[in-house]
Design an enzyme around this catalytic site. Sequence first.
Site, mmCIF file in Angstrom:
data_model
loop_
_atom_site.group_PDB
_atom_site.id
_atom_site.type_symbol
_atom_site.label_atom_id
_atom_site.label_comp_id
_atom_site.label_asym_id
_atom_site.label_seq_id
_atom_site.Cartn_x
_atom_site.Cartn_y
_atom_site.Cartn_z
ATOM 1 N N HIS A 62 106.377 33.056 -99.991
ATOM 2 C CA HIS A 62 105.698 33.373 -98.725
ATOM 3 C C HIS A 62 105.412 34.869 -98.624
ATOM 4 C CE1 HIS A 62 105.436 32.444 -94.143
ATOM 5 N NE2 HIS A 62 104.751 33.542 -94.427
ATOM 6 N N HIS A 64 102.047 37.894 -97.835
ATOM 7 C CA HIS A 64 100.673 38.147 -97.384
ATOM 8 C C HIS A 64 100.130 39.293 -98.226
ATOM 9 C CE1 HIS A 64 101.130 35.598 -93.779
ATOM 10 N NE2 HIS A 64 102.396 35.967 -93.882
ATOM 11 N N LEU A 65 99.064 39.039 -98.961
ATOM 12 C CA LEU A 65 98.516 40.075 -99.851
ATOM 13 C C LEU A 65 97.258 40.729 -99.272
ATOM 14 C CD1 LEU A 65 99.120 38.501 -103.383
ATOM 15 C CD2 LEU A 65 100.613 39.983 -102.026
ATOM 16 N N ASN A 96 96.025 33.662 -94.527
ATOM 17 C CA ASN A 96 95.450 34.331 -93.345
ATOM 18 C C ASN A 96 94.775 35.661 -93.700
ATOM 19 O OD1 ASN A 96 97.934 35.616 -93.783
ATOM 20 N ND2 ASN A 96 98.314 35.974 -91.613
ATOM 21 N N ASP A 154 99.727 29.476 -91.798
ATOM 22 C CA ASP A 154 100.721 30.501 -91.479
ATOM 23 C C ASP A 154 100.120 31.696 -90.745
ATOM 24 O OD1 ASP A 154 103.420 31.667 -91.698
ATOM 25 O OD2 ASP A 154 102.336 33.171 -92.854
ATOM 26 N N HIS A 181 104.183 26.890 -89.969
ATOM 27 C CA HIS A 181 104.521 28.041 -89.132
ATOM 28 C C HIS A 181 104.831 27.426 -87.773
ATOM 29 C CE1 HIS A 181 103.719 32.176 -87.327
ATOM 30 N NE2 HIS A 181 103.719 31.379 -86.278
ATOM 31 N N ASN A 280 107.383 38.366 -86.369
ATOM 32 C CA ASN A 280 107.290 37.047 -85.755
ATOM 33 C C ASN A 280 107.546 35.957 -86.791
ATOM 34 O OD1 ASN A 280 106.828 35.168 -83.722
ATOM 35 N ND2 ASN A 280 104.700 34.922 -84.320
ATOM 36 N N ASP A 307 108.267 36.909 -96.572
ATOM 37 C CA ASP A 307 107.184 37.015 -95.594
ATOM 38 C C ASP A 307 106.595 38.437 -95.565
ATOM 39 O OD1 ASP A 307 105.317 36.305 -93.728
ATOM 40 O OD2 ASP A 307 106.729 35.859 -92.115
ATOM 41 N N HIS A 311 101.298 46.186 -93.032
ATOM 42 C CA HIS A 311 100.459 46.781 -91.995
ATOM 43 C C HIS A 311 100.498 48.288 -92.198
ATOM 44 C CE1 HIS A 311 99.875 43.098 -89.732
ATOM 45 N NE2 HIS A 311 101.175 42.892 -89.686
HETATM 46 O O1 DOR Z 1 105.311 38.916 -88.441
HETATM 47 C C1 DOR Z 1 104.417 38.219 -88.898
HETATM 48 N N1 DOR Z 1 103.405 38.766 -89.631
HETATM 49 N N2 DOR Z 1 104.438 36.906 -88.680
HETATM 50 C C2 DOR Z 1 103.420 36.104 -89.027
HETATM 51 O O2 DOR Z 1 103.502 34.923 -88.780
HETATM 52 C C3 DOR Z 1 102.213 36.663 -89.658
HETATM 53 C C4 DOR Z 1 102.503 37.924 -90.347
HETATM 54 C C5 DOR Z 1 101.250 38.689 -90.705
HETATM 55 O O3 DOR Z 1 100.353 38.103 -91.320
HETATM 56 O O4 DOR Z 1 101.197 39.889 -90.413
HETATM 57 ZN ZN ZN Z 2 103.849 34.694 -93.023
#
Ligand code: DOR
Ligand code: ZN
Length: 425
Positions: A62, A64-65, A96, A154, A181, A280, A307, A311
């Site tokens: 899990h 996010h790239l 996403n 997700d 999710h 989250n 996860d 950012h």
């Molecule tokens: O904290 C989170 N960041 N929870 C998520 O469900 C999405 C993720 C994101 O893509 O930044």
């Molecule tokens: Zn996620």
Amino acid sequence: MSLLITGGLVVDPAQDLEAPQDLLIDGAKITALAPPGTIPPEGRRVISAKGLVVAPGLIDMHVHLREPGEEYKETILTGAQAAARGGFTGVAAMPNTRPVNDNAAVTRFILEAAKKAGAARVYPVGAISVGSKGEALCEYGDLKEAGAVALSDDGRPVTNSLLMRRALEYAQVFDLPLISHAEDLALRADGLIHEALVSLELGLRGIPAAAEEIAIFRDLTLAGLTKGRLHIAHVSTAGSVDLIRRAKAQGLKVTAETAPHYFTLTDEAVRDYDTNAKVNPPLRTAADVAAIKAGLADGALDAIACDHAPHTPLEKDLEFEAAAFGLIGLETSLGLSLKLVHEGVLTLSQLIALMSTHPARILGLPGGSLAPGALADVTLIDPHRAWTVDIQSFASKSRNCPFNGWNLKGRAVMTIIGGKIAGVK
Ligand code: DOR
Ligand code: ZN
């Protein structure tokens, strides 16, 4: 090239093996596993793994790239490099992105970029619904054919129970797991952190544990109805662990993951309004942390996945309320997870199962084992090496990590992907 890894402690839960062994790699495959000193070193590159653990390549199911669409936060290249540095030979990339990975073209793009990157393998996760909008199902056959290994919206839940039911039914046709999710959006409302004492004292709007647990209960119920394969993402509460444990006892085809921040931090971490601890689902209480650890130890939880949610300061250097949710984890996940071994919560073998064997099995991936014939994806781990987290040294493009400056014990010292050494420290 032929690689001989000698003198290490081989830990391979897939073979129920934990013993000193030498490991031989020819090309992209593991070709032998034998007692120390029994494989001739002549004509081979020998890597001494004395004092190290030789594990099947770690897999984070899990992450996010951010590519396509938000390359200023992370790219497939930097994300896959961060993964390799952290000891991961493979990661599953959540859909996403912008555009959402809801069709074969995006899935193929991700795989192409990952191939060019030449670091950790990237396994795309396709969306459950078009644009992850929760309205219409994607073409799961197309996504699978293009290389998607699972389906998820997700970042947001599938709020419509009928659509979730149909997704669980449709995904079975292609033997794809559905990654949930789980979040009741109405109940979560505009909450910012876990709803408890800290939220009250800080005057920040809370997200109750029930917002997660209600959604998990629904999805477990639908898994029972459809006999579908369900995987629960980022489990964070004691009640969620209980629900999943009970569902497993009833024989449901359910698996679940949690993230290092949920067994390492509590909501106390946001007391100084550190937006890097805004995530989250939110960081919960000490009782939740204890329940997550117990769930990892007794098998209620199957996997540790970080996860990784990059950012930039644009989204994070803001007042708490306006900051984005998410923290990065690929380069700290193993170090934080090894704490559980040092604390006696998990055995080494349990940890490797949670970080390699099980994720490979859940997603139907080729890795996750060191048996002869398997893919030569191997992680060498020094479980005792002390190091300090330094966000400036990260391969990731982002720095939103709440663990900067932490002293950890244990890290990956080499990541071998398809027989090639990807990262040496
Ligand atoms: O904290 C989170 N960041 N929870 C998520 O469900 C999405 C993720 C994101 O893509 O930044
Ligand atoms: Zn996620």
